[in-house]
Scaffold this motif. Structure first.
Motif, PDB file in Angstrom:
ATOM      1  N   VAL A 235       0.851  -1.195   0.000  1.00  0.00           N
ATOM      2  CA  VAL A 235       0.000   0.000   0.000  1.00  0.00           C
ATOM      3  C   VAL A 235       0.882   1.239   0.000  1.00  0.00           C
ATOM      4  O   VAL A 235       1.622   1.479   0.965  1.00  0.00           O
ATOM      5  N   PRO A 236       0.841   2.050  -1.030  1.00  0.00           N
ATOM      6  CA  PRO A 236       1.666   3.267  -1.071  1.00  0.00           C
ATOM      7  C   PRO A 236       1.346   4.185   0.118  1.00  0.00           C
ATOM      8  O   PRO A 236       0.180   4.469   0.399  1.00  0.00           O
ATOM      9  N   GLY A 237       2.385   4.613   0.805  1.00  0.00           N
ATOM     10  CA  GLY A 237       2.226   5.542   1.916  1.00  0.00           C
ATOM     11  C   GLY A 237       1.911   4.909   3.246  1.00  0.00           C
ATOM     12  O   GLY A 237       1.919   5.587   4.278  1.00  0.00           O
ATOM     13  N   ALA A 238       1.610   3.595   3.275  1.00  0.00           N
ATOM     14  CA  ALA A 238       1.316   2.924   4.544  1.00  0.00           C
ATOM     15  C   ALA A 238       2.608   2.708   5.328  1.00  0.00           C
ATOM     16  O   ALA A 238       3.682   2.526   4.754  1.00  0.00           O
ATOM     17  N   THR A 239       2.491   2.717   6.634  1.00  0.00           N
ATOM     18  CA  THR A 239       3.655   2.566   7.520  1.00  0.00           C
ATOM     19  C   THR A 239       3.395   1.442   8.505  1.00  0.00           C
ATOM     20  O   THR A 239       2.300   1.335   9.061  1.00  0.00           O
ATOM     21  N   GLU A 254       4.848  13.173  13.298  1.00  0.00           N
ATOM     22  CA  GLU A 254       5.051  13.048  11.852  1.00  0.00           C
ATOM     23  C   GLU A 254       4.420  11.767  11.305  1.00  0.00           C
ATOM     24  O   GLU A 254       3.848  11.775  10.212  1.00  0.00           O
ATOM     25  N   ASN A 255       4.532  10.648  12.045  1.00  0.00           N
ATOM     26  CA  ASN A 255       3.997   9.396  11.486  1.00  0.00           C
ATOM     27  C   ASN A 255       2.641   9.001  12.064  1.00  0.00           C
ATOM     28  O   ASN A 255       1.984   8.084  11.554  1.00  0.00           O
ATOM     29  N   THR A 256       2.203   9.643  13.131  1.00  0.00           N
ATOM     30  CA  THR A 256       0.902   9.307  13.725  1.00  0.00           C
ATOM     31  C   THR A 256       0.153  10.579  14.118  1.00  0.00           C
ATOM     32  O   THR A 256      -0.463  10.648  15.178  1.00  0.00           O
ATOM     33  N   GLY A 257       0.212  11.587  13.282  1.00  0.00           N
ATOM     34  CA  GLY A 257      -0.354  12.882  13.623  1.00  0.00           C
ATOM     35  C   GLY A 257      -1.785  13.063  13.152  1.00  0.00           C
ATOM     36  O   GLY A 257      -2.460  12.115  12.724  1.00  0.00           O
ATOM     37  N   PRO A 258      -2.290  14.295  13.222  1.00  0.00           N
ATOM     38  CA  PRO A 258      -3.659  14.598  12.808  1.00  0.00           C
ATOM     39  C   PRO A 258      -3.922  14.144  11.367  1.00  0.00           C
ATOM     40  O   PRO A 258      -3.071  14.262  10.488  1.00  0.00           O
ATOM     41  N   GLY A 259      -5.112  13.619  11.158  1.00  0.00           N
ATOM     42  CA  GLY A 259      -5.481  13.137   9.837  1.00  0.00           C
ATOM     43  C   GLY A 259      -5.151  11.683   9.606  1.00  0.00           C
ATOM     44  O   GLY A 259      -5.720  11.040   8.720  1.00  0.00           O
ATOM     45  N   ILE A 655      -6.771   1.951   7.552  1.00  0.00           N
ATOM     46  CA  ILE A 655      -5.749   2.543   8.417  1.00  0.00           C
ATOM     47  C   ILE A 655      -4.578   3.019   7.565  1.00  0.00           C
ATOM     48  O   ILE A 655      -4.343   2.519   6.462  1.00  0.00           O
ATOM     49  N   ASP A 656      -3.861   3.998   8.087  1.00  0.00           N
ATOM     50  CA  ASP A 656      -2.667   4.528   7.422  1.00  0.00           C
ATOM     51  C   ASP A 656      -1.384   3.987   8.035  1.00  0.00           C
ATOM     52  O   ASP A 656      -0.373   3.825   7.356  1.00  0.00           O
ATOM     53  N   VAL A 657      -1.422   3.747   9.357  1.00  0.00           N
ATOM     54  CA  VAL A 657      -0.245   3.308  10.112  1.00  0.00           C
ATOM     55  C   VAL A 657      -0.639   2.091  10.933  1.00  0.00           C
ATOM     56  O   VAL A 657      -1.693   2.091  11.579  1.00  0.00           O
TER      57      VAL A 657
END
Length: 767
Positions: A235-239, A254-259, A655-657
Motif C-alpha cells: 500500500v503506497p504511503g502505509a507505515t 510526523e507518522n501518527t499525527g492529525p489526519g 488505516i494509514d499506520v
C-alpha cells in the motif's frame, strides 16, 4: 563511550588500578535487574572476608543506567505502573530467604518512600503521592536510576572495586581462551555516541551477566508480523511500526499525527500505552462530568482515529483494589491464601499418576502433564470456590471445601487420567453447584417473601444462614439496603417489596440466581449475540467496561469475580509456575499454554488500574478509539488500502499506520539486536527445547537453555560457568520473569539475583 550521559558521581572515572588477580565482570543491560544485582553486590562486598579485587563493567545502549529503556525516566507521562507505590522496591529485605547482608533500612525505600523523600527535598508535586497511589512509570524509572547511583557509590567507596559504565550496545561476546588471549571472554560493544563511525570497544572479562531485558523480534521471522510487513509494503504511503517503545521515538507527530488513522495490534498494557500516548500525550484532557462520567476533550493534535484490535477483541480487565479481608484487618496483616484444589501437592500427584515420561528436558528430567486436562480443571474449581467464599462468606466457603473432598481425590487419582477437560470441570464443581443451589434457594425464599426469616434460621444446615445472608447483602446490596432489610425481617411481604425496588450499587444482580459463577462468561464477557455488528459490539464493550471498573473499585475480598481472578491467577501463580517450568508440560500443551492461555492469564489478573481503564472507556465513548473490529480481527489489503477487518462484527476500518502494540516473546534467533544471534552462531549458547515424545515437532519457544542457577548451556551440553542470564531471555524454560520488585514478598526477581550471586562468589573465590 564509557561513563557517558550520567550525571554527578556516576560520570566520574573511578581511576583505580587493576591487576592480574582481579575479577572482571560485565553486566550487559542496565535495567531493573541490573539495579537489583548492583544492590546485592554493594551489600555483599563490604561483608566479604579478605580483599575483594573486582572490576565491574555495566553496558547499556540507552545510557539510562539503573532503569534501561523500557523502564526509563523518559517514558511518556501517560504510562502508569500497574502496582501501587508502596508495593514497589529496589533492594533485598528481611523477607528474602538467605539474603545475606542487608543495606541499612534508609537505603531500602519503597517507591512511595522514595517519592516522599524527593517531595520533601524539592517540593516538586510530581512526587507528592500516597502509599496506595498508582504512580507514573517514569517515576519508577527515576527511582531506579537514583537507587543504582547509590549502589554504585557504595561499590566505588571500596578501595579495590571499580565500576565503569559504558553507554554502549553489546553486539558480541567472543571466547578467545583457545587462542591464547589474555582474557577468557571479550565483550564487543558499539559506543552509542560513536556508532555511526563504526567504532567498537573490546573489553576482556572473566564473567558475564546478561540482563538485556525486552527487545523485539525481526518482523519477517513471525508468520503474523511478516503478513503485516508485506501488507503495508503493498500500500503506497502505509507505515508499519514493528515496536511501540520508546513511544516518543517510535510514534511521533510526523507518522501518527492529525489526519492519520492508526491501527494498534494489541489491547493489553503496551496497546493501552500506545492509545494514551496518542491522545492524552498529544494534549487531550479527561474531565469529569457533573454526572460523574469521565469525558475526553481532544486537542486536535491526535490521530483522526485509533483502531485497536487483538485475538480476543478485549482490553485487559481493570486490576482490582486490594482490600484486606476481615480476618486480616483483625490480625493487622494481609493473610496469604493457600489453594485447596490448585496446590503443589496436587501437581505432584498428577505427575505421579498421569505424567508421561520420564522425559529429559535440557538437563532436567520431568514427568510431563497436560495443561487443559490436568491443570485447567483445578484452576476453574479454585475460582468457583473463591467466588462463592467471597459472595457468601468464609463459613460457606469451608462447607464447599468439605463437600468437594471426594471429588478432589477422585480427580487426582482417577478422573484426570481419562476424562475430558469439560467432564473433569463438571465432576469437580457439581458438589459445589449443589451446595450453591441450596444457598440460593434459601436466600431467594427470604428475599422474595416465600419463607419467613425465623423459619429459615431454624432449619438445620452445615452453614449459618444468618452469616450467609448478611455477607451476601453487604457484597451485593450495600449498607443502606442492609439497614432497610433488617427493619423488615418480621414481615415477608414488606421485605419482598423492598427487594423489588432495590438496585445493586456495584452493578450486581439483586437476586443470587443472577450472580452465579461462569468460567465461560469470565473469559468471554461479551456474548456472541453482541458481536454481530460494529455498533452492537461497541455498545456491549462499553457496558462491560463500566461494570468491570465498578467491580475493580469494589476490590478483592469484596467483589467475587475480581477476588476469584486475582486470588487464583495472581495469588496462586507460583503453583502454575511450578507446574509449567522446566518442561513440566508436554510440548503441545506448553505451546498452547504460552500461545493462548497465558494471554487469558494476563488479561484476567495483570491489567491496568481502574483509573487508566476509565480513560480508555472515555476514549471509546468519545469515538476516537475504535473497538468495532471485535475478536479475531485481521490486517488485510483492500485494493490500495490497508484495512483492519473484523470477521465477527463485519467492521472494515481503513488505516494509514499499523503499530505492533505488543511485547513479543523473547526469541534469541530472531532478536532484532545482534547479540543473541551472534552468541548462537558462535556456539556459546543454545535454545531451550521441550522435546515432543510422540514424534511431533519439538517446542522451541526461543529462550536460552540454562542450568537452575542460570548458567548457559552450550550446544554440546556443557555448562559455561562464565556466562549467566536473567530476565526475558530465560522465558520458555521458565515463565513469568518480569515485574517490578515487591517489598516483603521474597520476590522472585531478587531470589534469581541471589542465586546468580552465590555462584558468582563461589567462582570468584575459587579463581
Amino acid at each position: 563511550m564509557s561513563e557517558s550521559g550520567v550525571p554527578g558521581e556516576l560520570g566520574e572515572v573511578a581511576g583505580k588500578r587493576t591487576g592480574p588477580a582481579r575479577t572482571r565482570i560485565a553486566i550487559v543491560g542496565g535495567g531493573p535487574y541490573c539495579t537489583y544485582a548492583m544492590e546485592r553486590l554493594a551489600a555483599s562486598v563490604a561483608s566479604r572476608a579478605g580483599s575483594v579485587e573486582l572490576d565491574i563493567h555495566v553496558f547499556d545502549r540507552t545510557g539510562h543506567f539503573g532503569a534501561g529503556g523500557v523502564h526509563s525516566d523518559t517514558q511518556a507521562p501517560t504510562s502508569f505502573l500497574n502496582r501501587i507505590a508502596k508495593e514497589v522496591s529496589f533492594a533485598a529485605d528481611e523477607s528474602l530467604e538467605d539474603a545475606g547482608p542487608l543495606l541499612p533500612e534508609e537505603l531500602r525505600p519503597s517507591l512511595y518512600d522514595w517519592c516522599r523523600r524527593k517531595f520533601d527535598e524539592t517540593g516538586d508535586p510530581r512526587f507528592d503521592i500516597d502509599p496506595d497511589s498508582w504512580p507514573k512509570r517514569y517515576l519508577h524509572g527515576l527511582a531506579l536510576r537514583d537507587s543504582f547511583s547509590e549502589y554504585v557509590r557504595i561499590l566505588r567507596s571500596h578501595p579495590s572495586v571499580t565500576v565503569t559504565l559504558h553507554h554502549s550496545e553489546v553486539t558480541d561476546i567472543e571466547d578467545l581462551t583457545e587462542k591464547g588471549a589474555a582474557g577468557p571472554l571479550v565483550v564487543t560493544s558499539a559506543p552509542v555516541a560513536d556508532a555511526q563511525n563504526g567504532a567498537q570497544e573490546r573489553t576482556p572479562v572473566d564473567q558475564v551477566l546478561l540482563l538485556t531485558g525486552h527487545s523485539y523480534n525481526e518482523p519477517t521471522r513471525s508468520e503474523r508480523t511478516r503478513r503485516w510487513v508485506e501488507a503495508a509494503a503493498r500500500v503506497p504511503g502505509a507505515t508499519f511500526v514493528p515496536s511501540a517503545y520508546p513511544l516518543r521515538e517510535r510514534l511521533t507527530p510526523e507518522n501518527t499525527g492529525p489526519g492519520q488513522v492508526v491501527g494498534c495490534a494489541g489491547t493489553m498494557l503496551t496497546g493501552i500505552d500506545v492509545v494514551l500516548h496518542l491522545t492524552e500525550g498529544r494534549g487531550g484532557v479527561f474531565r469529569r462530568a457533573e454526572t460523574g462520567e469521565l469525558r475526553y476533550v481532544p486537542s486536535g493534535r491526535e490521530p483522526r482515529s485509533i483502531v485497536v484490535f487483538s485475538e480476543s477483541g478485549l482490553f485487559a480487565f481493570a486490576r482490582p483494589y486490594q482490600r484486606a479481608s476481615s480476618g486480616a484487618k483483625k490480625n493487622g496483616a494481609k493473610k496469604k491464601r493457600t489453594g485447596i484444589f490448585l496446590t503443589v501437592e496436587s501437581v505432584d500427584r498428577l505427575r505421579e499418576n498421569f505424567g508421561g515420561g520420564p522425559v529429559e528436558v535440557g538437563r532436567t528430567v520431568s514427568r510431563q502433564i497436560d495443561y487443559e486436562r490436568h491443570l485447567f480443571p483445578l484452576i476453574v474449581a479454585e475460582m468457583w470456590l473463591l467466588y462463592y467464599e467471597t459472595l457468601f462468606g468464609a463459613d460457606f466457603g469451608a462447607h464447599l471445601v468439605d463437600v468437594t473432598t471426594a471429588a478432589r481425590q477422585d480427580f487426582l487419582d482417577r478422573t484426570a487420567g481419562t476424562a475430558s477437560t469439560e467432564e473433569s470441570v463438571r465432576k469437580l464443581t457439581v458438589p459445589m453447584e449443589r451446595a450453591v443451589a441450596e444457598a440460593v434457594d434459601a436466600l431467594e425464599s427470604l428475599l422474595l417473601g416465600r419463607s419467613s426469616y425465623t423459619a429459615l434460621r431454624a432449619e438445620a444446615r452445615p452453614w449459618c444462614f444468618d452469616t450467609l445472608l448478611w455477607r451476601y447483602v453487604d457484597v451485593v446490596l450495600g449498607e443502606s439496603a442492609r439497614n432497610r432489610l433488617e427493619a423488615a425481617l418480621g414481615d415477608p411481604a414488606e421485605l419482598a417489596s423492598i427487594v423489588a425496588g432495590l438496585e445493586s450499587p456495584s452493578r450486581h444482580a439483586v437476586l443470587p440466581s443472577g450472580n452465579l459463577f461462569s468460567w465461560e462468561r469470565t473469559l468471554d464477557p461479551i456474548a456472541p449475540s453482541d458481536q454481530t455488528s460494529p455498533e452492537q459490539y461497541r455498545k456491549a464493550m462499553i457496558e462491560f467496561m463500566t461494570t468491570d471498573h465498578v467491580w475493580a473499585r469494589q476490590g478483592t475480598s469484596v467483589n467475587p469475580a475480581k477476588t476469584a481472578a486475582d486470588g487464583v491467577w495472581r495469588g496462586l501463580r507460583p503453583v502454575v509456575v511450578y507446574a509449567v517450568n522446566y518442561g513440566g508440560l508436554h510440548a503441545d500443551a506448553h505451546r498452547t499454554f504460552l500461545g493462548s492461555w497465558l494471554r487469558q492469564h494476563n488479561r484476567l489478573a495483570y491489567g491496568p488500574v481502574p483509573e487508566v481503564m476509565e480513560r480508555i472507556q472515555a476514549l471509546v465513548e468519545h469515538g476516537i478509539l475504535d473497538v468495532s473490529a471485535g475478536p479475531r480481527a485481521q490486517v488485510e489489503t483492500d485494493g490500495d488500502t490497508l484495512v483492519v477487518r473484523g470477521p465477527r462484527t463485519g467492521a472494515v476500518r481503513p488505516i494509514d499506520v499499523l503499530v505492533d502494540g505488543r511485547v513479543p516473546s523473547f526469541d534469541a534467533s530472531a532478536d532484532i539486536a545482534p547479540l543473541y544471534p551472534n552468541l548462537l552462531r558462535r556456539g556459546l549458547v543454545r535454545l531451550w527445547r521441550n522435546p515432543h515424545t510422540g514424534g511431533g515437532e519439538d517446542f522451541v519457544p526461543g529462550g536460552l537453555d540454562l542450568t537452575e542457577d542460570f548458567r548457559v548451556i552450550r550446544p554440546d551440553g556443557s555448562v559455561d560457568d562464565r556466562i549467566s542470564v536473567l530476565g526475558p531471555a530465560i522465558e520458555g524454560q521458565r515463565f513469568f520473569q518480569g515485574g517490578a520488585m515487591k517489598p516483603h514478598a521474597n520476590h522472585h526477581a531478587m531470589r534469581n539475583i541471589l542465586c546468580w550471586l552465590r555462584t558468582f562468589w563461589k567462582q570468584t573465590t575459587a579463581s
